[in-house]
Motif scaffolding. Structure first.
Motif, PDB file in Angstrom:
ATOM      1  N   ILE A 154       0.856  -1.189   0.000  1.00 59.15           N
ATOM      2  CA  ILE A 154       0.000   0.000   0.000  1.00 59.15           C
ATOM      3  C   ILE A 154       0.889   1.234   0.000  1.00 59.15           C
ATOM      4  N   GLY A 155       0.296   2.367  -0.350  1.00 54.50           N
ATOM      5  CA  GLY A 155       1.048   3.617  -0.295  1.00 54.50           C
ATOM      6  C   GLY A 155       2.001   3.845  -1.445  1.00 54.50           C
ATOM      7  N   ALA A 156       1.730   3.263  -2.613  1.00 57.42           N
ATOM      8  CA  ALA A 156       2.631   3.432  -3.762  1.00 57.42           C
ATOM      9  C   ALA A 156       2.777   4.900  -4.151  1.00 57.42           C
ATOM     10  N   LEU A 157       1.699   5.653  -4.038  1.00 56.08           N
ATOM     11  CA  LEU A 157       1.738   7.065  -4.412  1.00 56.08           C
ATOM     12  C   LEU A 157       2.732   7.819  -3.536  1.00 56.08           C
ATOM     13  N   TYR A 158       2.604   7.655  -2.235  1.00 52.19           N
ATOM     14  CA  TYR A 158       3.523   8.316  -1.297  1.00 52.19           C
ATOM     15  C   TYR A 158       4.958   7.877  -1.551  1.00 52.19           C
ATOM     16  N   SER A 159       5.152   6.575  -1.701  1.00 55.02           N
ATOM     17  CA  SER A 159       6.504   6.047  -1.925  1.00 55.02           C
ATOM     18  C   SER A 159       7.153   6.685  -3.142  1.00 55.02           C
ATOM     19  N   SER A 160       6.371   6.867  -4.197  1.00 50.90           N
ATOM     20  CA  SER A 160       6.934   7.439  -5.423  1.00 50.90           C
ATOM     21  C   SER A 160       7.340   8.893  -5.234  1.00 50.90           C
ATOM     22  N   THR A 161       6.613   9.641  -4.388  1.00 52.81           N
ATOM     23  CA  THR A 161       7.001  11.035  -4.138  1.00 52.81           C
ATOM     24  C   THR A 161       8.318  11.101  -3.378  1.00 52.81           C
ATOM     25  N   LYS A 162       8.537  10.141  -2.484  1.00 52.73           N
ATOM     26  CA  LYS A 162       9.793  10.137  -1.737  1.00 52.73           C
ATOM     27  C   LYS A 162      10.948   9.697  -2.636  1.00 52.73           C
ATOM     28  N   GLY A 163      10.668   8.806  -3.576  1.00 50.07           N
ATOM     29  CA  GLY A 163      11.671   8.475  -4.576  1.00 50.07           C
ATOM     30  C   GLY A 163      12.049   9.690  -5.394  1.00 50.07           C
ATOM     31  N   ALA A 164      11.051  10.519  -5.714  1.00 54.53           N
ATOM     32  CA  ALA A 164      11.308  11.748  -6.458  1.00 54.53           C
ATOM     33  C   ALA A 164      12.199  12.695  -5.662  1.00 54.53           C
ATOM     34  N   MET A 165      11.958  12.798  -4.364  1.00 56.00           N
ATOM     35  CA  MET A 165      12.775  13.690  -3.541  1.00 56.00           C
ATOM     36  C   MET A 165      14.216  13.201  -3.444  1.00 56.00           C
ATOM     37  N   GLU A 166      14.402  11.894  -3.408  1.00 55.61           N
ATOM     38  CA  GLU A 166      15.774  11.371  -3.367  1.00 55.61           C
ATOM     39  C   GLU A 166      16.494  11.625  -4.692  1.00 55.61           C
ATOM     40  N   THR A 167      15.761  11.532  -5.798  1.00 50.97           N
ATOM     41  CA  THR A 167      16.344  11.850  -7.104  1.00 50.97           C
ATOM     42  C   THR A 167      16.676  13.331  -7.202  1.00 50.97           C
ATOM     43  N   LEU A 168      15.777  14.174  -6.733  1.00 51.92           N
ATOM     44  CA  LEU A 168      16.034  15.613  -6.742  1.00 51.92           C
ATOM     45  C   LEU A 168      17.245  15.964  -5.893  1.00 51.92           C
ATOM     46  N   THR A 169      17.448  15.238  -4.804  1.00 45.63           N
ATOM     47  CA  THR A 169      18.610  15.484  -3.949  1.00 45.63           C
ATOM     48  C   THR A 169      19.900  15.356  -4.752  1.00 45.63           C
ATOM     49  N   ARG A 170      20.010  14.295  -5.525  1.00 49.35           N
ATOM     50  CA  ARG A 170      21.229  14.095  -6.325  1.00 49.35           C
ATOM     51  C   ARG A 170      21.346  15.143  -7.432  1.00 49.35           C
ATOM     52  N   ALA A 171      20.219  15.449  -8.069  1.00 48.33           N
ATOM     53  CA  ALA A 171      20.244  16.449  -9.140  1.00 48.33           C
ATOM     54  C   ALA A 171      20.599  17.831  -8.597  1.00 48.33           C
ATOM     55  N   TRP A 172      20.027  18.185  -7.460  1.00 47.69           N
ATOM     56  CA  TRP A 172      20.319  19.493  -6.866  1.00 47.69           C
ATOM     57  C   TRP A 172      21.749  19.570  -6.350  1.00 47.69           C
ATOM     58  N   ALA A 173      22.275  18.450  -5.869  1.00 45.50           N
ATOM     59  CA  ALA A 173      23.678  18.446  -5.438  1.00 45.50           C
ATOM     60  C   ALA A 173      24.584  18.807  -6.613  1.00 45.50           C
ATOM     61  N   ALA A 174      24.279  18.248  -7.775  1.00 47.12           N
ATOM     62  CA  ALA A 174      25.064  18.548  -8.974  1.00 47.12           C
ATOM     63  C   ALA A 174      24.851  19.981  -9.439  1.00 47.12           C
ATOM     64  N   GLY A 229      25.543  20.892   9.227  1.00 44.26           N
ATOM     65  CA  GLY A 229      26.700  21.544   9.815  1.00 44.26           C
ATOM     66  C   GLY A 229      28.009  21.321   9.090  1.00 44.26           C
ATOM     67  N   ASP A 230      29.067  21.875   9.673  1.00 42.92           N
ATOM     68  CA  ASP A 230      30.396  21.837   9.049  1.00 42.92           C
ATOM     69  C   ASP A 230      30.999  20.441   9.017  1.00 42.92           C
ATOM     70  N   GLU A 231      30.564  19.558   9.891  1.00 40.64           N
ATOM     71  CA  GLU A 231      31.134  18.209   9.930  1.00 40.64           C
ATOM     72  C   GLU A 231      30.907  17.445   8.626  1.00 40.64           C
ATOM     73  N   SER A 232      29.893  17.854   7.869  1.00 38.71           N
ATOM     74  CA  SER A 232      29.594  17.180   6.600  1.00 38.71           C
ATOM     75  C   SER A 232      29.961  18.051   5.398  1.00 38.71           C
ATOM     76  N   SER A 233      30.971  18.885   5.559  1.00 36.98           N
ATOM     77  CA  SER A 233      31.304  19.856   4.509  1.00 36.98           C
ATOM     78  C   SER A 233      31.729  19.210   3.194  1.00 36.98           C
ATOM     79  N   PHE A 234      32.135  17.930   3.230  1.00 39.52           N
ATOM     80  CA  PHE A 234      32.559  17.232   2.015  1.00 39.52           C
ATOM     81  C   PHE A 234      31.509  16.221   1.567  1.00 39.52           C
ATOM     82  N   VAL A 235      30.303  16.367   2.075  1.00 36.76           N
ATOM     83  CA  VAL A 235      29.218  15.430   1.780  1.00 36.76           C
ATOM     84  C   VAL A 235      28.199  16.112   0.864  1.00 36.76           C
ATOM     85  N   HIS A 236      28.030  15.544  -0.325  1.00 35.24           N
ATOM     86  CA  HIS A 236      27.101  16.093  -1.315  1.00 35.24           C
ATOM     87  C   HIS A 236      26.282  14.954  -1.936  1.00 35.24           C
TER      88      HIS A 236
END
Length: 254
Positions: A154-174, A229-236
């Motif tokens: 159940i919840g395929a719709l919600y799951s797909s939106t969270k997949g979209a946010m994870e994809t956007l995370t990588r695209a926005w990092a770039a 914070g600064d501890e993750s300054s090399f994390v993208h």
């Protein structure tokens, strides 16, 4: 607290309950001036008053992130004003969860869930990230979910939106990383505030995991502090799993 976010400003959406509230509270405890955003002014005031009572800095900005670009831009503008001209950290947390099956999901619900869970943070990031870059940098933390990578019936719709946010995370990092804006995500597992002496049906989903229990909102909030914070300054561009090992290790049925 170690004051890892001292001198920073932060906007946290969906900050009037559960994970969003915990993030706002821990950010403030770590020294940030936090804008608590959500639809309920009553709950927003409660969160802000609690933060202030503990010596933190917080203000409430009411916002109904309905997916319109106008609503996202309005929140960005008001939060920037309240935070005296800059947002150093943006946490895209607000979201809605209808748990229907695919066949039971109507078009209106589909559009609403994508509007709130994907379109709203998309245009909020579009409004905030360039200003962060112009000011010299910043950090964006998106909230994904373990169900984006581990299917449920159940919840395929919600799951797909969270997949979209994870994809956007990588695209926005770039897109924004070269401009000094780090973008990462957290993928929470089953996270609920425990009620003493009361079992929850969701506990069945974490049985046999390495942690062997549900997570608490504070655990996700502490992960957000690290990514902000600064501890993750090399994390993208990462998705940090905060799920007790649910997606990363074999689950042994008991």
């Amino acid at each position: 607290m170690s004051m890892r976010l001292a001198g920073r400003t932060a906007l946290v959406t969906g900050a009037t309950s559960n994970i969003g509230r915990a993030i706002a509270e821990v950010f403030a405890a770590e020294g940030a001036h936090v804008v608590v955003s959500g639809r309920s002014a009553e709950r927003g005031r409660e969160v802000v008053e609690g933060i202030r009572a503990r010596g933190g800095r917080a203000d409430f900005v009411r916002s109904d992130l309905d997916g319109s670009a106008a609503a996202s831009r309005a929140l960005a503008e008001e939060a920037t004003r309240v935070l005296h001209g800059r947002i150093d950290v943006l946490v895209n947390n607000a979201g809605i969860y209808p748990g229907d099956t695919t066949a039971a999901t109507d078009e209106k619900t589909f559009d609403q869930v994508y509007a709130v869970n994907v379109k709203a943070p998309f245009f909020l990031t579009a409004a905030v990230a360039p200003a962060m870059a112009e000011a010299g940098g910043g950090a964006i933390v998106n909230l994904g979910s373990w169900v984006a990578r581990l299917g449920l019936p159940i919840g395929a719709l919600y799951s797909s939106t969270k997949g979209a946010m994870e994809t956007l995370t990588r695209a926005w990092a770039a897109e924004f990383g070269p401009q000094g804006v780090r973008v990462n995500a957290i993928s929470p597992g089953v996270v609920l505030t425990p009620v003493p002496g009361e079992a929850h049906p969701a506990e069945a989903m974490v049985k046999g995991t390495p942690a062997g229990r549900m997570g608490t909102p504070d655990a996700i909030a502490n992960a957000a502090v690290y990514l902000a914070g600064d501890e993750s300054s090399f994390v993208h561009g990462i998705v940090l799993d905060g799920d007790g090992g649910r997606t990363g290790a074999a689950v042994v049925a008991g």
